[in-house]
Design a protein around this motif. Sequence first.
Motif, PDB file in Angstrom:
ATOM      1  N   UNK A 153       0.843  -1.202   0.000  1.00  0.00           N
ATOM      2  CA  UNK A 153       0.000   0.000   0.000  1.00  0.00           C
ATOM      3  C   UNK A 153       0.878   1.252   0.000  1.00  0.00           C
ATOM      4  N   UNK A 154       1.933   1.238   0.847  1.00  0.00           N
ATOM      5  CA  UNK A 154       2.851   2.394   0.877  1.00  0.00           C
ATOM      6  C   UNK A 154       3.549   2.558  -0.475  1.00  0.00           C
ATOM      7  N   UNK A 155       3.941   1.481  -1.089  1.00  0.00           N
ATOM      8  CA  UNK A 155       4.592   1.530  -2.386  1.00  0.00           C
ATOM      9  C   UNK A 155       3.627   2.069  -3.446  1.00  0.00           C
ATOM     10  N   UNK A 156       2.399   1.552  -3.435  1.00  0.00           N
ATOM     11  CA  UNK A 156       1.389   2.009  -4.380  1.00  0.00           C
ATOM     12  C   UNK A 156       1.071   3.487  -4.165  1.00  0.00           C
ATOM     13  N   UNK A 157       0.964   3.919  -2.902  1.00  0.00           N
ATOM     14  CA  UNK A 157       0.705   5.332  -2.590  1.00  0.00           C
ATOM     15  C   UNK A 157       1.872   6.200  -3.067  1.00  0.00           C
ATOM     16  N   UNK A 158       3.086   5.721  -2.880  1.00  0.00           N
ATOM     17  CA  UNK A 158       4.261   6.460  -3.331  1.00  0.00           C
ATOM     18  C   UNK A 158       4.287   6.616  -4.839  1.00  0.00           C
ATOM     19  N   UNK A 159       3.941   5.543  -5.544  1.00  0.00           N
ATOM     20  CA  UNK A 159       3.890   5.598  -7.005  1.00  0.00           C
ATOM     21  C   UNK A 159       2.792   6.565  -7.445  1.00  0.00           C
ATOM     22  N   UNK A 160       1.632   6.493  -6.795  1.00  0.00           N
ATOM     23  CA  UNK A 160       0.520   7.384  -7.129  1.00  0.00           C
ATOM     24  C   UNK A 160       0.882   8.846  -6.867  1.00  0.00           C
ATOM     25  N   UNK A 161       1.496   9.125  -5.742  1.00  0.00           N
ATOM     26  CA  UNK A 161       1.925  10.504  -5.427  1.00  0.00           C
ATOM     27  C   UNK A 161       2.979  10.967  -6.426  1.00  0.00           C
ATOM     28  N   UNK A 162       3.908  10.100  -6.767  1.00  0.00           N
ATOM     29  CA  UNK A 162       4.930  10.450  -7.762  1.00  0.00           C
ATOM     30  C   UNK A 162       4.331  10.731  -9.117  1.00  0.00           C
ATOM     31  N   UNK A 163       3.348   9.936  -9.529  1.00  0.00           N
ATOM     32  CA  UNK A 163       2.699  10.139 -10.820  1.00  0.00           C
ATOM     33  C   UNK A 163       1.927  11.454 -10.829  1.00  0.00           C
ATOM     34  N   UNK A 164       1.185  11.738  -9.767  1.00  0.00           N
ATOM     35  CA  UNK A 164       0.437  12.994  -9.684  1.00  0.00           C
ATOM     36  C   UNK A 164       1.369  14.201  -9.668  1.00  0.00           C
TER      37      UNK A 164
END
Length: 159
Positions: free
Chosen positions: A5-16
Amino acid sequence: MATQIFTLAGVLIGALTSYFATTVAERARFRREMATRWDARKLDTYIEYLTCIKEIQRAAMAAGRARDQGMDATDALNEMEESENKRSILFETFVLLSDEKAATAAHAVNQRTWELLSATRAPSSGVAELRPIPLVEALNVLHKEARSDLTISSSTPVQ
């Protein structure tokens, strides 16, 4: 599971973050391109308008010289009228593209140009009657305001 979840959130924040940074940069680039495009259009319009004024002035003086020498001034008058028609059309573009100070200066140039045209159209006017019209001074003010509008600095007046 929490690590994913933290990895997915990090990827999502990075993409945004990447998306917003790219969007802001593209908008800034687009604004710069548009400003450059309009400045180029302004410069072309200013040059065409000022060239037309100079053509009117030269033709008026040629008509005055012809009259002083007892010659026919018809060709010079026709050239003057043709340039006046072109100036009239260019003035509309000038006012649409320029800032308020440049437009005000162009109105003053128009007024002096009309005075010159009126004086030149009088059948008895020679060069002596045409010279006192302060068109050059109005043009100098217009040059200054146009340079300011185009953010061009110059320490010497243009003549």
